[in-house]
Design a protein around this motif. Sequence first.
Motif, PDB file in Angstrom:
ATOM      1  N   THR B  86       0.836  -1.197   0.000  1.00 19.58           N
ATOM      2  CA  THR B  86       0.000   0.000   0.000  1.00 19.58           C
ATOM      3  C   THR B  86       0.880   1.260   0.000  1.00 19.58           C
ATOM      4  O   THR B  86       0.417   2.339  -0.349  1.00 19.58           O
ATOM      5  N   MET B  87       2.144   1.074   0.380  1.00 14.67           N
ATOM      6  CA  MET B  87       3.076   2.206   0.294  1.00 14.67           C
ATOM      7  C   MET B  87       3.238   2.608  -1.170  1.00 14.67           C
ATOM      8  O   MET B  87       3.265   3.796  -1.499  1.00 14.67           O
ATOM      9  N   ALA B  88       3.342   1.603  -2.044  1.00 15.37           N
ATOM     10  CA  ALA B  88       3.479   1.878  -3.482  1.00 15.37           C
ATOM     11  C   ALA B  88       2.235   2.615  -3.980  1.00 15.37           C
ATOM     12  O   ALA B  88       2.327   3.505  -4.829  1.00 15.37           O
ATOM     13  N   LEU B  89       1.095   2.245  -3.422  1.00 20.13           N
ATOM     14  CA  LEU B  89      -0.155   2.923  -3.797  1.00 20.13           C
ATOM     15  C   LEU B  89      -0.046   4.416  -3.456  1.00 20.13           C
ATOM     16  O   LEU B  89      -0.392   5.273  -4.266  1.00 20.13           O
ATOM     17  N   SER B  90       0.467   4.686  -2.271  1.00 16.18           N
ATOM     18  CA  SER B  90       0.614   6.089  -1.846  1.00 16.18           C
ATOM     19  C   SER B  90       1.616   6.828  -2.728  1.00 16.18           C
ATOM     20  O   SER B  90       1.448   8.018  -2.993  1.00 16.18           O
ATOM     21  N   PHE B  91       2.657   6.131  -3.175  1.00 17.17           N
ATOM     22  CA  PHE B  91       3.652   6.776  -4.036  1.00 17.17           C
ATOM     23  C   PHE B  91       3.050   7.195  -5.376  1.00 17.17           C
ATOM     24  O   PHE B  91       3.610   8.027  -6.078  1.00 17.17           O
ATOM     25  N   GLY B  92       1.935   6.586  -5.727  1.00 22.38           N
ATOM     26  CA  GLY B  92       1.288   6.919  -7.000  1.00 22.38           C
ATOM     27  C   GLY B  92       0.411   8.167  -6.927  1.00 22.38           C
ATOM     28  O   GLY B  92      -0.120   8.609  -7.940  1.00 22.38           O
ATOM     29  N   TYR B  93       0.273   8.725  -5.728  1.00 19.65           N
ATOM     30  CA  TYR B  93      -0.522   9.943  -5.598  1.00 19.65           C
ATOM     31  C   TYR B  93       0.365  11.171  -5.850  1.00 19.65           C
ATOM     32  O   TYR B  93       1.584  11.086  -5.697  1.00 19.65           O
ATOM     33  N   PRO B  94      -0.261  12.270  -6.226  1.00 19.55           N
ATOM     34  CA  PRO B  94       0.553  13.460  -6.508  1.00 19.55           C
ATOM     35  C   PRO B  94       1.125  14.094  -5.242  1.00 19.55           C
ATOM     36  O   PRO B  94       0.713  15.162  -4.811  1.00 19.55           O
ATOM     37  N   LEU B  95       2.045  13.387  -4.670  1.00 16.12           N
ATOM     38  CA  LEU B  95       2.601  13.767  -3.375  1.00 16.12           C
ATOM     39  C   LEU B  95       4.032  13.243  -3.360  1.00 16.12           C
ATOM     40  O   LEU B  95       4.239  12.062  -3.685  1.00 16.12           O
ATOM     41  N   SER B  96       4.993  14.067  -2.991  1.00 19.27           N
ATOM     42  CA  SER B  96       6.369  13.560  -3.021  1.00 19.27           C
ATOM     43  C   SER B  96       6.579  12.561  -1.884  1.00 19.27           C
ATOM     44  O   SER B  96       5.909  12.615  -0.854  1.00 19.27           O
ATOM     45  N   ARG B  97       7.496  11.648  -2.111  1.00 21.00           N
ATOM     46  CA  ARG B  97       7.756  10.619  -1.086  1.00 21.00           C
ATOM     47  C   ARG B  97       8.231  11.253   0.209  1.00 21.00           C
ATOM     48  O   ARG B  97       7.892  10.795   1.301  1.00 21.00           O
ATOM     49  N   LYS B  98       9.034  12.298   0.066  1.00 21.37           N
ATOM     50  CA  LYS B  98       9.565  12.957   1.266  1.00 21.37           C
ATOM     51  C   LYS B  98       8.418  13.530   2.106  1.00 21.37           C
ATOM     52  O   LYS B  98       8.418  13.410   3.323  1.00 21.37           O
ATOM     53  N   ARG B  99       7.454  14.117   1.417  1.00 20.35           N
ATOM     54  CA  ARG B  99       6.304  14.695   2.133  1.00 20.35           C
ATOM     55  C   ARG B  99       5.495  13.569   2.781  1.00 20.35           C
ATOM     56  O   ARG B  99       5.033  13.705   3.918  1.00 20.35           O
ATOM     57  N   LEU B 100       5.343  12.498   2.057  1.00 20.74           N
ATOM     58  CA  LEU B 100       4.582  11.367   2.576  1.00 20.74           C
ATOM     59  C   LEU B 100       5.240  10.808   3.849  1.00 20.74           C
ATOM     60  O   LEU B 100       4.565  10.527   4.841  1.00 20.74           O
ATOM     61  N   VAL B 101       6.568  10.665   3.812  1.00 24.67           N
ATOM     62  CA  VAL B 101       7.288  10.161   4.989  1.00 24.67           C
ATOM     63  C   VAL B 101       7.129  11.157   6.144  1.00 24.67           C
ATOM     64  O   VAL B 101       6.883  10.764   7.286  1.00 24.67           O
ATOM     65  N   MET B 102       7.220  12.429   5.824  1.00 28.38           N
ATOM     66  CA  MET B 102       7.095  13.459   6.860  1.00 28.38           C
ATOM     67  C   MET B 102       5.715  13.389   7.515  1.00 28.38           C
ATOM     68  O   MET B 102       5.589  13.504   8.738  1.00 28.38           O
TER      69      MET B 102
END
Lengths: 307, 232
Positions: B86-102
């Motif tokens: 599901t992490m890969a799913l989140s990476f597919g959204y218009p959101l940078s990975r760094k922001r997602l981790v933050m």
Amino acid sequence: MNAIIQTNELTKTVKGKTIVKNVNLIVKKGEIYGLLGPNGAGKTTIMKMLTGLIIPTSGEIMLFGKKLAETSKEGLKRVGSIIEYPIFYDHLTAMENLRIHCEYLGFYDKRAMIQALDMVQLKGIGDKKVKDFSLGMKQRLGIARAAITKPELIVLDEPTNGLDPIGIKDMRDLIRTLNKEYGITFLLSSHILGEIEQVADRIGVIRNGQLADEVSLSDIRRQRTDYIELLTSNVQRSAFLLEHELQVSNLKIVKDNRIRIYDAGISAGQISKLLISQDIEIEEIQKHTSTLEDYFYHQIQGGDKVD
Amino acid sequence: MIKLIELEWRKLDRKKVFGEVIIYWVILMFLPVFFLKVVFADNPAVHFGESYGAAIDLMLPIQMGFLLFGASLINHVFIEEYKNKTMALSFGYPLSRKRLVMVKVLFIALAVFFCSLISFVLAGITTYGLDQALEVIDGSPSAADLMTYVVRMIIHSFATALASLIPLFLFGIWKRAVIPTVVCAIFLMQFPNFLGLLRITLNPDLFYAILSFLGVASVYLSVKLVNRLGDL
């Protein structure tokens, strides 16, 4: 040209192994583009790069005319996708999954969610947890999720995986409907020729991580040649009779005992009748159609484009 | 950002997380009195029961138990998401990975901070209530004790929230291993006791400052290197 996707020398290397190499792909607005290639050819990797799931080693992706990068993923708001297999938060219900997806995209329309479930024949089971879904239901829910915001581009990796024959037909119909009614551009991948052949407008053949060829299906259909293949021990005499008695102008002696007749107006019955009347033994006579399968096989084997 | 943090919460198996927090709260609220009444009862060298001021010194390290909750959240929010894709799913959204981790880091830190804060309140009330019945602490809490407790609970909860992120980079994002994440949290939780066994005296404030710094360093590395690790 109105390109929705345009890649420039797209390359992906993992642990020293090049999986995708210098792919220059163009998908035009409104078309259904099929990526065709055997398992492991690099189709999924290309799709993962196009949807931001993995980062290219080199090369460039332009989505809707804007560069796709880790720091500029805005283009993905206009893209729906299912890569490899549909992934969900299994402990949540179908509706909760759709809601989370929509909120990530800044879109919230409950009616659209219900419509999306209706569209994939999952009406009334929005409150069921995804962990209780069959693979086919998950696939359909994946399509609903990909299409819910009516994106301009939908990327589907092997969309009929896990579907029964009725589900496969439904999926095909759904892709066509979304393409025709909403103008959604599709990028599909498959290793099953019949699937791509039935929906795609253009195909890109992927071989060893490279885009071996790009061709429109209408071109292939135009190139598709019907012929009658005749097996006989008396090839020379048969060819003479066909040319002089039936006015066949387009035939080819393939082997010592095999003739291919390409003239559209001649039937196998006419040929049989003629040769029998001349006492020529027919070992076999059969009508053939060169298909996308022939084309694909040719490409995968490393041959040139079918002429 | 708040919306994204809320989404992290909604993606979780909330019943499971709630159940876990309640267990932590229940255990930690009774532990101070348990230590005073049972563990240290026959040990005259231990003076935690002499006053409420001394009892606070016992209650602070007990609340480090929330490091374990942080490890559990790292498991749910990062490791499980990597493992079930599901992490890969989140990476597919218009959101940078760094922001997602933050966003995920903030979610964990806030959850640990507030749960720890509530735990301090519950433990304080329970200890006081049980002391009225069992008389395990001498005297009554003064206004100064109360003030100290409130200030310490905020600082301590903050430090615990940061320290709970120490396993994030190495075991959460890089190795994606549940057991080492939990073992790391247990080790950090027990570290003051190990120092005691080795007869090493470390200023508690310095110790919490070091843990907080390590937590921040782990977050920095996680955000900085997320693009280079894993499914690229």
